[in-house]
Write a protein that holds these residues in place. Sequence first.
Motif, PDB file in Angstrom:
ATOM      1  N   GLU A  57       0.830  -1.206   0.000  1.00 32.63           N
ATOM      2  CA  GLU A  57       0.000   0.000   0.000  1.00 32.63           C
ATOM      3  C   GLU A  57       0.866   1.258   0.000  1.00 32.63           C
ATOM      4  N   ASN A  58       1.950   1.227   0.741  1.00 28.55           N
ATOM      5  CA  ASN A  58       2.866   2.370   0.789  1.00 28.55           C
ATOM      6  C   ASN A  58       3.407   2.685  -0.599  1.00 28.55           C
ATOM      7  N   LEU A  59       3.786   1.657  -1.332  1.00 27.64           N
ATOM      8  CA  LEU A  59       4.269   1.855  -2.703  1.00 27.64           C
ATOM      9  C   LEU A  59       3.140   2.352  -3.602  1.00 27.64           C
ATOM     10  N   ALA A  60       1.958   1.759  -3.474  1.00 32.74           N
ATOM     11  CA  ALA A  60       0.833   2.150  -4.323  1.00 32.74           C
ATOM     12  C   ALA A  60       0.515   3.632  -4.186  1.00 32.74           C
ATOM     13  N   ASN A  61       0.608   4.166  -2.976  1.00 27.96           N
ATOM     14  CA  ASN A  61       0.323   5.587  -2.750  1.00 27.96           C
ATOM     15  C   ASN A  61       1.325   6.502  -3.448  1.00 27.96           C
ATOM     16  N   MET A  62       2.502   5.975  -3.779  1.00 27.21           N
ATOM     17  CA  MET A  62       3.509   6.764  -4.478  1.00 27.21           C
ATOM     18  C   MET A  62       3.327   6.722  -5.993  1.00 27.21           C
ATOM     19  N   LEU A  63       2.458   5.840  -6.474  1.00 32.08           N
ATOM     20  CA  LEU A  63       2.337   5.603  -7.918  1.00 32.08           C
ATOM     21  C   LEU A  63       1.106   6.232  -8.558  1.00 32.08           C
ATOM     22  N   ILE A  64       0.115   6.597  -7.778  1.00 34.53           N
ATOM     23  CA  ILE A  64      -1.171   7.019  -8.336  1.00 34.53           C
ATOM     24  C   ILE A  64      -1.161   8.482  -8.770  1.00 34.53           C
ATOM     25  N   PRO A  65      -2.031   8.849  -9.706  1.00 36.36           N
ATOM     26  CA  PRO A  65      -2.215  10.265 -10.039  1.00 36.36           C
ATOM     27  C   PRO A  65      -2.962  10.971  -8.908  1.00 36.36           C
ATOM     28  N   SER A  66      -2.919  12.279  -8.901  1.00 35.10           N
ATOM     29  CA  SER A  66      -3.520  13.056  -7.814  1.00 35.10           C
ATOM     30  C   SER A  66      -5.012  12.780  -7.662  1.00 35.10           C
ATOM     31  N   GLY A  67      -5.694  12.521  -8.778  1.00 37.41           N
ATOM     32  CA  GLY A  67      -7.129  12.306  -8.734  1.00 37.41           C
ATOM     33  C   GLY A  67      -7.546  11.035  -8.023  1.00 37.41           C
ATOM     34  N   ALA A  68      -6.608  10.126  -7.762  1.00 38.10           N
ATOM     35  CA  ALA A  68      -6.946   8.867  -7.103  1.00 38.10           C
ATOM     36  C   ALA A  68      -6.854   8.941  -5.589  1.00 38.10           C
ATOM     37  N   VAL A  69      -6.230  10.002  -5.067  1.00 30.57           N
ATOM     38  CA  VAL A  69      -6.081  10.138  -3.613  1.00 30.57           C
ATOM     39  C   VAL A  69      -7.467  10.170  -2.968  1.00 30.57           C
ATOM     40  N   GLY A  70      -7.668   9.331  -1.969  1.00 28.15           N
ATOM     41  CA  GLY A  70      -8.947   9.241  -1.286  1.00 28.15           C
ATOM     42  C   GLY A  70      -9.913   8.251  -1.900  1.00 28.15           C
ATOM     43  N   LYS A  71      -9.569   7.691  -3.059  1.00 31.59           N
ATOM     44  CA  LYS A  71     -10.444   6.726  -3.718  1.00 31.59           C
ATOM     45  C   LYS A  71     -10.031   5.296  -3.369  1.00 31.59           C
ATOM     46  N   THR A  72     -10.845   4.345  -3.768  1.00 24.88           N
ATOM     47  CA  THR A  72     -10.645   2.946  -3.394  1.00 24.88           C
ATOM     48  C   THR A  72      -9.354   2.381  -3.981  1.00 24.88           C
ATOM     49  N   MET A  73      -8.527   1.814  -3.109  1.00 26.43           N
ATOM     50  CA  MET A  73      -7.359   1.061  -3.547  1.00 26.43           C
ATOM     51  C   MET A  73      -7.768  -0.390  -3.801  1.00 26.43           C
ATOM     52  N   TYR A  74      -8.357  -1.014  -2.781  1.00 25.67           N
ATOM     53  CA  TYR A  74      -8.875  -2.370  -2.933  1.00 25.67           C
ATOM     54  C   TYR A  74      -9.860  -2.676  -1.816  1.00 25.67           C
ATOM     55  N   THR A  75     -10.685  -3.671  -2.054  1.00 34.00           N
ATOM     56  CA  THR A  75     -11.603  -4.155  -1.028  1.00 34.00           C
ATOM     57  C   THR A  75     -11.281  -5.620  -0.732  1.00 34.00           C
ATOM     58  N   THR A  76     -11.613  -6.055   0.472  1.00 31.09           N
ATOM     59  CA  THR A  76     -11.439  -7.456   0.835  1.00 31.09           C
ATOM     60  C   THR A  76     -12.803  -8.067   1.143  1.00 31.09           C
ATOM     61  N   LYS A  77     -12.973  -9.323   0.725  1.00 29.98           N
ATOM     62  CA  LYS A  77     -14.199 -10.052   1.004  1.00 29.98           C
ATOM     63  C   LYS A  77     -13.841 -11.400   1.630  1.00 29.98           C
ATOM     64  N   HIS A  78     -14.568 -11.750   2.704  1.00 30.73           N
ATOM     65  CA  HIS A  78     -14.307 -12.947   3.488  1.00 30.73           C
ATOM     66  C   HIS A  78     -15.415 -13.974   3.286  1.00 30.73           C
ATOM     67  N   ASN A  79     -15.314 -15.092   4.015  1.00 30.96           N
ATOM     68  CA  ASN A  79     -16.414 -16.054   3.974  1.00 30.96           C
ATOM     69  C   ASN A  79     -17.636 -15.466   4.682  1.00 30.96           C
ATOM     70  N   THR A  80     -18.779 -16.140   4.581  1.00 27.59           N
ATOM     71  CA  THR A  80     -20.023 -15.571   5.114  1.00 27.59           C
ATOM     72  C   THR A  80     -19.953 -15.358   6.623  1.00 27.59           C
ATOM     73  N   ASP A  81     -19.229 -16.207   7.344  1.00 28.09           N
ATOM     74  CA  ASP A  81     -19.110 -16.050   8.796  1.00 28.09           C
ATOM     75  C   ASP A  81     -18.300 -14.818   9.174  1.00 28.09           C
ATOM     76  N   TYR A  82     -17.419 -14.407   8.277  1.00 29.36           N
ATOM     77  CA  TYR A  82     -16.525 -13.281   8.571  1.00 29.36           C
ATOM     78  C   TYR A  82     -16.869 -12.044   7.741  1.00 29.36           C
ATOM     79  N   ALA A  83     -18.079 -12.011   7.186  1.00 28.02           N
ATOM     80  CA  ALA A  83     -18.466 -10.907   6.304  1.00 28.02           C
ATOM     81  C   ALA A  83     -18.364  -9.550   6.994  1.00 28.02           C
ATOM     82  N   MET A  84     -18.496  -9.526   8.321  1.00 26.10           N
ATOM     83  CA  MET A  84     -18.394  -8.241   9.022  1.00 26.10           C
ATOM     84  C   MET A  84     -16.982  -7.651   8.952  1.00 26.10           C
ATOM     85  N   PHE A  85     -16.009  -8.451   8.521  1.00 29.83           N
ATOM     86  CA  PHE A  85     -14.645  -7.951   8.376  1.00 29.83           C
ATOM     87  C   PHE A  85     -14.325  -7.504   6.945  1.00 29.83           C
TER      88      PHE A  85
END
Length: 429
Positions: A250-278
């Motif tokens: 993530e630290n590297l990714a923040n150095m690579l993006i254009p200015s317009g991407a700051v504050g926007k989604t980098m990635y999302t994580t999805k878990h199994n149904t029991d851990y969906a709250m995470f």
Amino acid sequence: MLFILGSLFCSCSKDDNFQSAADSHTVLLDSSFIISKEMYLWNTGIKDNKDFNPSHFKTPLELLIEFRKYSPKNDQGLPIDNWSFAIEKETWNNLLQGSSNDFGCSFRFKDSQDLRISAVQQNSFAHKNGLYRGLQVLSINDIKATIANIDLISKEFNTNTKLSIVYFDKETQVNKTLIISKEPYVLEPVMANNYFDVNNKKVGYLNISTFINSLNNKLPVIFDDFKANAVEVLIIDLRYNGGGLTSVMENLANMLIPSGAVGKTMYTTKHNTDYAMFDSTTFFSASDQRLDLKTIYFIVSHNTASSSEMLINAIKPYTNTILIGEETQGKLVGMYTVPFHNYILAPVSFKTYNAKDESLEKNGFIPNYYKEDDVANDFDQNEGCISAALYHYKNNVFPTSKSKLRIEAKQEIVLIHNTLPFAIKDKTF
């Protein structure tokens, strides 16, 4: 769910002297099963404890390898999970610190009769004794270096702490012999970084072998230098990068993006149904080292996996990304690490998606331009993948010639063991 882990730790903190070795083994494996099954991304098909019989496995690692069978199948009918693992705490801590004890180099066949050194760790015995990428190896322990002998050669590496290597020295044009040894050293995550001049403009080059904590100290210095030299285009070489800590990525990714991407989604994580709250979303943040690049060339291979693929996937929606090399591993899943007894448990626990909800499963990223790892050359402008990136930047088209398909599926002898072939979220349960 997570409260189970707490109760397990409490129940296992009693005086183990009152337990027989068999009882302790049963507690270790049964508890490892409960923890891992709860977190495992594809846990719906795993049997209950009684039917699974965890205690018949010798170690938690064997248990987690068994879990892999319950993951989805690829086009060949094989489970896609090649990564869930368990590891002893001491070994794990050494991995995170970059501590290694191996020959410090890896090998790949250029063709069936031509074995080359493909990578050398700069702190290793191999590097200190003059070995370098591109060097041609003629024999190892008197075994001729041909692809027909790859299993014999691999066995020599796996069973010996010293090896006799005969190689051709290009400078003196004579064959030389060197005894190499397994010795402790600290892994250097940056294999190379420099510049290439194209049309009086500087193209930056950064080769990263793994995302470990020490990389965080190096990136600001490297990117400050890129900014000072007005780098407009960057080549990021991930062909030997199997992943690592997502926080470092993530630290590297923040150095690579254009200015317009700051504050926007980098990635999302999805878990199994029991851990969906995470399930969560990670956003790009501002960085003093951000280059505001319009185009990034990524050099990739089948060794490119996990956090490396997460980086590419996260950048794609915001920046022109061009991939050169070979298809990546296709591993946009990751783990949390759970300390238990003297082990670290790391079942695959989440899958990642970019801002366009794109991910990978059965296949990796397909390069825009196919090119095999040119192990006859160092990481310079003559190396095939780097040369293709520079050519495209200059001409806006790729060279007309492409690599042929591999002569064999198994061409590599990977001997630098201290890389992290997975995406590890730093949060530990």
